[in-house]
Write an enzyme that holds these catalytic residues in place. Structure first.
Site, PDB file in Angstrom:
ATOM      1  N   CYS A 290      77.374 -37.468  29.470  1.00  0.00           N
ATOM      2  CA  CYS A 290      76.795 -36.445  30.336  1.00  0.00           C
ATOM      3  C   CYS A 290      76.470 -35.255  29.452  1.00  0.00           C
ATOM      4  O   CYS A 290      76.857 -35.214  28.294  1.00  0.00           O
ATOM      5  CB  CYS A 290      77.802 -36.014  31.392  1.00  0.00           C
ATOM      6  SG  CYS A 290      78.358 -37.383  32.412  1.00  0.00           S
TER       7      CYS A 290
ATOM      8  N   ARG B 185      70.939 -37.051  28.073  1.00  0.00           N
ATOM      9  CA  ARG B 185      72.305 -37.582  28.019  1.00  0.00           C
ATOM     10  C   ARG B 185      72.743 -38.212  29.342  1.00  0.00           C
ATOM     11  O   ARG B 185      73.783 -38.869  29.420  1.00  0.00           O
ATOM     12  CB  ARG B 185      73.285 -36.452  27.670  1.00  0.00           C
ATOM     13  CG  ARG B 185      73.006 -35.795  26.355  1.00  0.00           C
ATOM     14  CD  ARG B 185      73.966 -34.675  26.125  1.00  0.00           C
ATOM     15  NE  ARG B 185      75.312 -35.153  25.927  1.00  0.00           N
ATOM     16  CZ  ARG B 185      75.830 -35.494  24.756  1.00  0.00           C
ATOM     17  NH1 ARG B 185      75.106 -35.388  23.663  1.00  0.00           N
ATOM     18  NH2 ARG B 185      77.060 -35.920  24.656  1.00  0.00           N
TER      19      ARG B 185
ATOM     20  N   TRP C 154      75.625 -38.843  33.956  1.00  0.00           N
ATOM     21  CA  TRP C 154      75.391 -40.290  33.903  1.00  0.00           C
ATOM     22  C   TRP C 154      76.654 -40.900  34.485  1.00  0.00           C
ATOM     23  O   TRP C 154      77.713 -40.866  33.868  1.00  0.00           O
ATOM     24  CB  TRP C 154      75.160 -40.744  32.467  1.00  0.00           C
ATOM     25  CG  TRP C 154      74.769 -42.184  32.362  1.00  0.00           C
ATOM     26  CD1 TRP C 154      73.521 -42.718  32.537  1.00  0.00           C
ATOM     27  CD2 TRP C 154      75.633 -43.293  32.068  1.00  0.00           C
ATOM     28  NE1 TRP C 154      73.554 -44.076  32.375  1.00  0.00           N
ATOM     29  CE2 TRP C 154      74.833 -44.464  32.088  1.00  0.00           C
ATOM     30  CE3 TRP C 154      76.989 -43.416  31.802  1.00  0.00           C
ATOM     31  CZ2 TRP C 154      75.342 -45.725  31.842  1.00  0.00           C
ATOM     32  CZ3 TRP C 154      77.506 -44.689  31.557  1.00  0.00           C
ATOM     33  CH2 TRP C 154      76.685 -45.825  31.572  1.00  0.00           C
TER      34      TRP C 154
ATOM     35  N   ASN D  96      82.328 -34.006  30.236  1.00  0.00           N
ATOM     36  CA  ASN D  96      81.643 -35.122  29.577  1.00  0.00           C
ATOM     37  C   ASN D  96      82.727 -35.997  28.971  1.00  0.00           C
ATOM     38  O   ASN D  96      83.491 -35.528  28.125  1.00  0.00           O
ATOM     39  CB  ASN D  96      80.714 -34.593  28.478  1.00  0.00           C
ATOM     40  CG  ASN D  96      80.138 -35.710  27.620  1.00  0.00           C
ATOM     41  OD1 ASN D  96      79.929 -36.819  28.107  1.00  0.00           O
ATOM     42  ND2 ASN D  96      79.886 -35.415  26.355  1.00  0.00           N
ATOM     43  N   GLY D  97      82.806 -37.242  29.419  1.00  0.00           N
ATOM     44  CA  GLY D  97      83.824 -38.149  28.891  1.00  0.00           C
ATOM     45  C   GLY D  97      84.437 -38.968  30.012  1.00  0.00           C
ATOM     46  O   GLY D  97      83.857 -39.067  31.096  1.00  0.00           O
TER      47      GLY D  97
ATOM     48  N   GLU E 234      63.806 -56.391  18.990  1.00  0.00           N
ATOM     49  CA  GLU E 234      63.673 -54.949  19.237  1.00  0.00           C
ATOM     50  C   GLU E 234      62.491 -54.681  20.181  1.00  0.00           C
ATOM     51  O   GLU E 234      62.582 -53.857  21.097  1.00  0.00           O
ATOM     52  CB  GLU E 234      63.502 -54.201  17.899  1.00  0.00           C
ATOM     53  CG  GLU E 234      63.179 -52.720  18.009  1.00  0.00           C
ATOM     54  CD  GLU E 234      64.192 -51.910  18.835  1.00  0.00           C
ATOM     55  OE1 GLU E 234      65.262 -52.418  19.166  1.00  0.00           O
ATOM     56  OE2 GLU E 234      63.860 -50.765  19.183  1.00  0.00           O
TER      57      GLU E 234
ATOM     58  N   LYS F  29      62.735 -52.805  23.787  1.00  0.00           N
ATOM     59  CA  LYS F  29      61.941 -51.594  24.081  1.00  0.00           C
ATOM     60  C   LYS F  29      61.151 -51.782  25.372  1.00  0.00           C
ATOM     61  O   LYS F  29      61.085 -50.903  26.221  1.00  0.00           O
ATOM     62  CB  LYS F  29      61.005 -51.346  22.893  1.00  0.00           C
ATOM     63  CG  LYS F  29      60.694 -49.938  22.582  1.00  0.00           C
ATOM     64  CD  LYS F  29      61.683 -49.265  21.685  1.00  0.00           C
ATOM     65  CE  LYS F  29      63.097 -49.314  22.143  1.00  0.00           C
ATOM     66  NZ  LYS F  29      64.077 -48.936  21.170  1.00  0.00           N
TER      67      LYS F  29
ATOM     68  N   GLU G 128      63.481 -51.832  28.444  1.00  0.00           N
ATOM     69  CA  GLU G 128      64.123 -50.536  28.666  1.00  0.00           C
ATOM     70  C   GLU G 128      63.220 -49.560  29.418  1.00  0.00           C
ATOM     71  O   GLU G 128      63.668 -48.868  30.324  1.00  0.00           O
ATOM     72  CB  GLU G 128      64.476 -49.977  27.278  1.00  0.00           C
ATOM     73  CG  GLU G 128      65.292 -48.733  27.271  1.00  0.00           C
ATOM     74  CD  GLU G 128      65.676 -48.329  25.842  1.00  0.00           C
ATOM     75  OE1 GLU G 128      64.989 -48.736  24.883  1.00  0.00           O
ATOM     76  OE2 GLU G 128      66.653 -47.581  25.694  1.00  0.00           O
TER      77      GLU G 128
ATOM     78  N   HIS H 198      63.430 -75.630  22.892  1.00  0.00           N
ATOM     79  CA  HIS H 198      64.739 -76.235  23.191  1.00  0.00           C
ATOM     80  C   HIS H 198      65.234 -75.828  24.577  1.00  0.00           C
ATOM     81  O   HIS H 198      66.435 -75.857  24.837  1.00  0.00           O
ATOM     82  CB  HIS H 198      65.748 -75.862  22.107  1.00  0.00           C
ATOM     83  CG  HIS H 198      65.386 -76.453  20.780  1.00  0.00           C
ATOM     84  ND1 HIS H 198      65.565 -77.786  20.483  1.00  0.00           N
ATOM     85  CD2 HIS H 198      64.780 -75.908  19.696  1.00  0.00           C
ATOM     86  CE1 HIS H 198      65.112 -78.031  19.265  1.00  0.00           C
ATOM     87  NE2 HIS H 198      64.629 -76.906  18.761  1.00  0.00           N
TER      88      HIS H 198
ATOM     89  N   LYS I 286      70.907 -41.415  26.726  1.00  0.00           N
ATOM     90  CA  LYS I 286      70.606 -41.503  25.300  1.00  0.00           C
ATOM     91  C   LYS I 286      71.805 -41.895  24.445  1.00  0.00           C
ATOM     92  O   LYS I 286      71.710 -42.783  23.620  1.00  0.00           O
ATOM     93  CB  LYS I 286      70.044 -40.151  24.831  1.00  0.00           C
ATOM     94  CG  LYS I 286      69.630 -40.116  23.377  1.00  0.00           C
ATOM     95  CD  LYS I 286      68.378 -40.919  23.145  1.00  0.00           C
ATOM     96  CE  LYS I 286      67.959 -40.945  21.699  1.00  0.00           C
ATOM     97  NZ  LYS I 286      66.995 -42.025  21.462  1.00  0.00           N
TER      98      LYS I 286
HETATM   99  O1  M6R Z   1      73.015 -43.638  19.004  1.00  0.00           O
HETATM  100  P1  M6R Z   1      73.097 -45.073  18.640  1.00  0.00           P
HETATM  101  O2  M6R Z   1      72.093 -45.466  17.610  1.00  0.00           O
HETATM  102  O3  M6R Z   1      74.475 -45.502  18.221  1.00  0.00           O
HETATM  103  O4  M6R Z   1      72.743 -45.849  19.965  1.00  0.00           O
HETATM  104  C1  M6R Z   1      72.795 -47.243  20.053  1.00  0.00           C
HETATM  105  C2  M6R Z   1      72.104 -47.736  21.306  1.00  0.00           C
HETATM  106  O5  M6R Z   1      72.737 -47.229  22.439  1.00  0.00           O
HETATM  107  C3  M6R Z   1      70.632 -47.347  21.343  1.00  0.00           C
HETATM  108  O6  M6R Z   1      69.962 -47.794  20.215  1.00  0.00           O
HETATM  109  C4  M6R Z   1      69.947 -47.914  22.597  1.00  0.00           C
HETATM  110  O7  M6R Z   1      69.917 -49.310  22.518  1.00  0.00           O
HETATM  111  C5  M6R Z   1      68.532 -47.330  22.731  1.00  0.00           C
HETATM  112  N1  M6R Z   1      68.377 -46.709  24.013  1.00  0.00           N
HETATM  113  C6  M6R Z   1      67.464 -48.340  22.627  1.00  0.00           C
HETATM  114  O8  M6R Z   1      66.204 -47.770  22.686  1.00  0.00           O
END
Ligand code: M6R
Length: 609
Positions: free
Chosen positions: A2, A27, A75, A99-100, A482, A486, A489, A505, A604
């Site tokens: 958060c 966040r 969050w 936050n936590g 990746e 993306k 997401e 397969h 994030k």
């Molecule tokens: O801050 P970090 O690189 O440790 O984060 C890892 C993942 O949470 C982060 O890469 C996440 O998968 C992204 N939202 C992907 O775009």
């Protein structure tokens, strides 16, 4: 997970808090709230939804003369997103943002119930607020109450706290969640990160675990666990407020993709010298890179995918075996780590809970460790013996783009360094690659960014489908993973990435007339094999969009749409292709009208397990 902010000063607290919450919204963004002191007393406003909704609600309230307060963007972890679960939480005496995660909140709630406390939310945070309230009644002194309460709390927290009878003071305490104190000329702040107050000050103090802080308009004091005053070092933020603005781009994600050429060159310059890998600023002794058994790369999400590309590079250039492990699995898998192994942690935020836990586990075992981190001074950076910074600057969009590209670059240069040490790569070969890298960043990626028409058309077609498959071989398989993440997401289209030879397969049964299959084919070694895989899916009705090199005639001819990248050295093409697949995800999500910078359910930095 958060974002929290607090302010005491001469400015309008409600406006500054809302402004800070907007900056922290990456966040978490499912609900928001704030408590401010007004001339009519303490006012708390909460809302389900975005900070923008809180802002609209605040405009309808009478918040004049508010000069002190706390705010939160959430969050959800305990209790669904709702107005009642939104922070701040508290009692008649105290309000608190968090936050936590408080792990033992259920047990504490039981004890508090026995003492007459009731709870209006499902959150762990309300329990913490009421515990401090109880301790205040018992001790009669605010800092003692906070200290007594945190002795009982287990888990992670950064708290911003206000007490009803002290109208110009914000209290703060933290453990395992980041908390900074911004030192301004007209007031002081607390916040989860600098972006929340960067417009007003670049000077800040980093609160340590167990420390408490008292923030007033003209003064900030920090105390240790025993109540002794602590002298803190004032740091200066490296970023300008423009780094956390969209600078005319429609979305942060697009801006961040466009920053790739510049940050790649900047990062390259920081880890090379005279066109050679050079990590001496971080690791002065080359012995660190010698006699390595296995390299374990540990990370989450996109950073883990950068690790997979790193595996490809290290095994290719240095012939050292590499295992890439998801941090959330590694930490509980009783990993086999041998004395001469090396662990590489990759994290953009440097705060990801699972990656941090993996680092702590490895630190206990005394294995050589290197972290690749983007956020200066983050927890992973501080707890790592060796850190290489990716100089991507702040990444605001939840979908990681530029951070991925620089992580891949660092892995490539690390592989070259190991290759030189192992005698598997000549100095001339590494010089040549370093020279070409500048070209790739300055020209090839730039060209991709300047010509997005084909990407946009392919994205419009993809946006009409519910299922997409990515296929690739070798490094292109990892890039496909990746690309798939993306797309999922930010567009919410279901997609899966497969090694191109693996589809038949089982998964090929899902291909129907028109199903988009995205073939990534940058590595010349696999053009023939990829062409065969493309034919396989096309003959079953797939619509094939390929990302390939300009010289990949057989791929272009066998695809419905070909998105090309310049013909650079095979091992460098993934850097250019990365920009291309990121733009593809971006334009697909744009065609669907998605909330690109803040996709649903995400945040994030994932600072909870
Ligand atoms: O801050 P970090 O690189 O440790 O984060 C890892 C993942 O949470 C982060 O890469 C996440 O998968 C992204 N939202 C992907 O775009």
């Amino acid at each position: 997970m958060c974002g929290i902010i607090g302010y005491s000063g001469t400015g309008n607290a409600d406006e500054l808090i809302i402004e800070g919450l907007h900056a922290l919204e990456y966040r978490g963004y499912d609900s928001a709230g704030m408590t401010v002191f007004t001339k009519n007393g303490l006012k708390t406003i909460k809302t389900k939804g975005r900070v923008g909704d809180l802002e609209s609600k605040a405009k309808t309230m009478f918040l004049e003369n508010s000069h002190c307060g706390i705010g939160h963007t959430r969050w959800a972890t305990h209790g669904k997103p709702s107005e009642s679960n939104a922070h701040p939480h508290g009692t008649d005496n105290i309000m608190l943002v968090h936050n936590g995660i408080i792990e033992n909140y259920k047990e504490i709630a039981e004890e508090l119930r026995k003492k007459g406390y009731g709870f209006a939310s499902e959150t762990d945070t309300e329990v913490a607020a009421k515990l401090i309230d109880l301790k205040l009644k018992e001790t009669g002194e605010k800092l003692s109450a906070i200290r007594e309460a945190v002795k009982i709390l287990q888990g992670s927290y950064a708290f911003g706290i206000v007490f009803r009878d002290e109208t110009d003071v914000v209290y703060a305490v933290k453990k395992d969640s980041p908390l900074l104190i911004g030192i301004g000329s007209d007031g002081n702040f607390i916040a989860s990160d600098v972006s929340a107050f960067l417009k007003y000050t670049k000077s800040y103090i980093r609160l340590g675990d167990g420390e408490t802080a008292v923030i007033k308009q003209d003064k900030t004091e920090v105390f240790d666990l025993d109540g002794n005053s602590v002298e803190k070092q004032v740091e200066t933020a490296l970023w300008n407020s423009s780094a956390v603005s969209k600078s005319g781009f429609r979305h942060f994600m697009l801006k961040e993709i466009f920053e790739e050429p510049e940050i790649l060159i900047k990062t390259l310059d920081s880890i090379t010298k005279d066109f050679h890998p050079d990590f001496s600023a971080t690791i002065p002794d080359d012995k660190f890179f010698e006699n390595i058994g296995t390299i374990h790369i540990i990370a989450c999400g996109t950073a883990m995918h950068a690790g997979l590309l790193g595996k490809y590079y290290i095994e290719k250039f240095a012939r050292i075996p590499v295992a890439v492990e998801v941090a959330s699995e590694f930490r509980y898998n009783d990993p086999v780590l041998r004395e001469n192994d090396m662990v590489v942690i990759i994290s953009q935020s440097g705060e990801t809970a699972d990656s941090l836990a993996a680092l702590r586990l490895v630190n206990e075992k005394n294995i050589r460790t290197l972290s690749i981190v983007n956020t200066y001074g983050s927890t992973i950076a501080r707890e790592s013996k060796h850190v290489i910074y990716t100089l991507a600057g702040p990444e605001i969009a939840v979908a990681s783009t530029k951070a991925f590209s620089v992580q891949v670059l660092v892995m490539l240069i690390l592989a070259m360094k190991l290759g030189e040490i192992q005698g598997e790569m000549t100095k001339d070969e590494s010089t040549e690659l370093c020279e070409s890298l500048k070209e790739v960043a300055a020209n090839s990626i730039h060209n991709v960014l300047c010509g997005t028409e084909t990407i946009e058309s392919a994205a419009e077609i993809t946006a009409k489908h519910n299922d997409v498959f990515f296929i690739g071989r070798g490094i292109d398989n990892y890039l496909g993973m990746e690309a798939s993440l993306k797309l999922k997401e930010i567009s919410y289209i279901h997609s899966e990435a497969y090694a191109a030879g693996e589809l038949k397969h089982g998964t090929i049964s899902l291909i129907e007339e028109g199903t988009p299959v995205i073939a990534i084919a940058t590595d010349e070694k696999y053009y023939e094999k990829m062409r065969n895989n493309i034919e396989e899916v096309r003959s079953r009705g797939a619509f094939v969009i390929s990302f390939c090199s300009e010289n990949a005639e057989i791929i272009k001819n066998s695809s419905n749409i070909a998105i090309t990248i310049p013909n650079d050295a095979d091992c460098l093409k993934p850097l250019t292709a990365a920009a291309s697949i990121q733009l593809f995800a971006y334009y697909t999500a744009l065609a669907l009208g998605r909330d690109i910078d803040k996709p649903r359910n995400l945040a994030k930095s994932v600072t909870v397990e």
